[in-house]
Design an enzyme around this catalytic site. Sequence first.
Site, short mmCIF file in Angstrom:
data_model
loop_
_atom_site.label_atom_id
_atom_site.label_comp_id
_atom_site.label_asym_id
_atom_site.label_seq_id
_atom_site.Cartn_x
_atom_site.Cartn_y
_atom_site.Cartn_z
N GLU A 185 -1.61 -0.36 -3.27
CA GLU A 185 -0.71 -0.75 -4.35
C GLU A 185 -0.90 -2.23 -4.70
O GLU A 185 -0.83 -2.61 -5.87
CB GLU A 185 0.76 -0.50 -3.96
CG GLU A 185 1.12 0.96 -3.71
CD GLU A 185 1.20 1.80 -4.99
OE1 GLU A 185 0.98 1.27 -6.08
OE2 GLU A 185 1.48 3.01 -4.86
N ARG A 189 -2.11 -3.08 -8.50
CA ARG A 189 -1.13 -3.75 -9.36
C ARG A 189 -1.40 -5.25 -9.47
O ARG A 189 -1.45 -5.79 -10.58
CB ARG A 189 0.30 -3.52 -8.83
CG ARG A 189 0.68 -2.05 -8.81
CD ARG A 189 2.13 -1.81 -8.43
NE ARG A 189 2.31 -0.43 -8.02
CZ ARG A 189 3.35 0.34 -8.35
NH1 ARG A 189 4.32 -0.14 -9.07
NH2 ARG A 189 3.44 1.58 -7.92
N ASP A 321 -5.77 11.36 -5.96
CA ASP A 321 -6.10 11.12 -7.38
C ASP A 321 -7.15 10.05 -7.70
O ASP A 321 -8.26 10.34 -8.16
CB ASP A 321 -4.81 10.85 -8.17
CG ASP A 321 -3.79 9.95 -7.45
OD1 ASP A 321 -4.16 9.29 -6.48
OD2 ASP A 321 -2.62 9.90 -7.89
N GLU A 504 0.80 9.18 -16.45
CA GLU A 504 -0.44 9.98 -16.47
C GLU A 504 -0.61 10.88 -17.69
O GLU A 504 -1.74 11.07 -18.17
CB GLU A 504 -0.55 10.82 -15.19
CG GLU A 504 -0.73 10.02 -13.91
CD GLU A 504 0.55 9.37 -13.40
OE1 GLU A 504 1.65 9.77 -13.87
OE2 GLU A 504 0.47 8.46 -12.56
N THR A 591 -6.76 2.19 -12.15
CA THR A 591 -5.77 3.28 -12.10
C THR A 591 -4.36 2.81 -12.45
O THR A 591 -3.46 3.61 -12.59
CB THR A 591 -5.81 3.99 -10.73
OG1 THR A 591 -5.04 5.18 -10.82
CG2 THR A 591 -5.29 3.11 -9.60
C1 DMJ Z 1 0.48 4.05 -10.58
O1 DMJ Z 1 0.74 3.08 -9.64
C2 DMJ Z 1 -0.98 4.39 -10.65
O2 DMJ Z 1 -1.25 5.06 -11.84
C3 DMJ Z 1 -1.43 5.22 -9.48
O3 DMJ Z 1 -2.75 5.62 -9.58
C4 DMJ Z 1 -0.57 6.46 -9.37
N1 DMJ Z 1 0.83 6.16 -9.36
C5 DMJ Z 1 1.36 5.23 -10.30
C6 DMJ Z 1 1.85 5.82 -11.60
O4 DMJ Z 1 2.35 7.06 -11.54
#
Ligand code: DMJ
Length: 601
Positions: A185, A189, A321, A504, A591
């Site tokens: 994370e 982020r 994912d 998503e 992501t």
């Molecule tokens: C985000 O932090 C990112 O997209 C991650 O890959 C999956 N979860 C959250 C959003 O749902």
Amino acid sequence: MILRRRLWFPIGAVTLLILSYYSWNNRDSYKWTGTGSSSTTKIPHFDPHIIEDENYFWKKLPIHYPVDDIKPLPTGKPLALPKIQNVFAKESNKDAATRKERQEAVKNAFLRCWRSYRKDAFRKDELTPISGQSRDTFGGWGATLVDSLDTLWIMSLREEFEEAVAAAAEISFDTTSLNPINAFETTIRYLGGFLAAYDLSGDQRLLRKAREVGDMLYKAFDTPNRMPITRWDFVNAAEGGRQEAPETALVAEVGSLCMEFTRLSLVTGDPKWFDATERVREVFEQQQQTTKLPGMWPITINPREKRFNIDSTFGLGAMSDSTYEYLPKMYALMGGLLPSYKTMYEESMKTALKHNFFRPMVPGMADILVSGNIHAEHEDGKTVYNLEPQGQHLVCFAGGMLAVGGKLVGNSEHLEAARKLVDGCIWAYKAMPLGIMPEVFYMAPCKSDTECEWNEATWKEIVMSQADREDIKDMSVTDEIISKLRLPKGFTSIPDCRYILRPEAIESVFVLYRVTGRPDLLESAWAMFEAIQNSTETPLANAALDDVKVDSNPPQVDSMESFWLGETLKYFYLIFSEPDVINLDEWVFNTEAHPFRRLLP
Ligand code: DMJ
């Protein structure tokens, strides 16, 4: 094909889910090593003046397990990869007016949230959108501040951007309000947020912060086998303690650090970050065909022993994912100079197409796909693959991945699957009373991809079996139960009915729109935006929902994760932008929706 597979009931999956899932090249900071011609990879050097300046804590900490053979960034001329974006015809005045009006509405929604965050929670991780307080959930370094930087830039909110950069430059990564911290994370982020904002603006302060958080995260790789620690003991590391990679980790948290680490190496010229994730890539590559579902990796892996092939549950959703998402994206980021990512992507999708994607039985026989989970089990001396026909909001990213990947590798089957997966997510939004898809649900797989007539009696039977009420034969009671469960036709159970402002679905709708130019996607995006706004708006900002099965006034939760501003609203804004704003032939999103510049020939 599908009826033979055993139906897996929600309990197992939910338990698993609950299991803690939680440049514009910088013209001043570096010079290109290339000749300036297009025949070499443009890889920058350090500027010694900048480096001398950097004396932060994580840079000075000794390394216990140094690497003596750092793997260099690849060199050579980036390939001219196939184009991703559709060639858009000139739009009519009417269409342009509608598009701009919608874009303005998205920008206003963002500004409301940003202003409330700035007023009530500035520099904190999150605003609590109902009570107007703040909360630190991601280290206490201002997750919303950093996640929002590039959105502010993209929405041309320059004054707000300047103020945010000045505040971000002051963040101290020497301490944390949370221990252990989640390395994944923090990477997607914070590191992703700084890198993208730097790639867009060229602001040196952002590069410095990227390097600082990059040096902190690099410490999580200081283990005997150089595999990363995903839930990382910041305090122990800061005190100079020795560390080891964990025996159990979620595959997404190990496999999706490579884009950020590689981009950091590219913009600094220091290959150490690339080296760190390259060692992880090698393990993924070596073991890809040795797992219980060859081509894919299980949801949990063992970094301590470098065993990525033991467990038996496989899917593209929660906990795995972005490992898959980063395969084609790394290929794009590096201009095709890392071909192994392309091969790993193709191999993994061959398997997912064959095993995980299923066509659900829905009224009207919509031609859609959902990506479920596979449980590989040993029965009578052979491995059998049981489909758990689960859908998740999180797995909606897959349509966008296959659209981009299909274009990059020239595979029309991927593009077809992308269309059906995205249409599946749109279907799930539309089928719900509030027009918002739930977090986790189950559906009934069709007999085969071509035998898919809606059969209400079969649907009811499956609903009842999943409701553990098989003894009840009276259909009027069944109807009562279905209405009590608030199940729209097609869903067989909804074990997690929250909507937590996730991106998503709009992410994939946006990507597919840029890839195909299909105009109905703009309408679907607008319907999603209106539905989400209607239900999640608070007097201050937007809040997560506890139950999207109700007809009106869904219960709100006092939570607004940073991805609402970093991702969800960015994708809503971009789908209503001119198609050359963050053109997918020049940029690739991490992501967390942070765009990085791709290497181009
Ligand atoms: C985000 O932090 C990112 O997209 C991650 O890959 C999956 N979860 C959250 C959003 O749902």
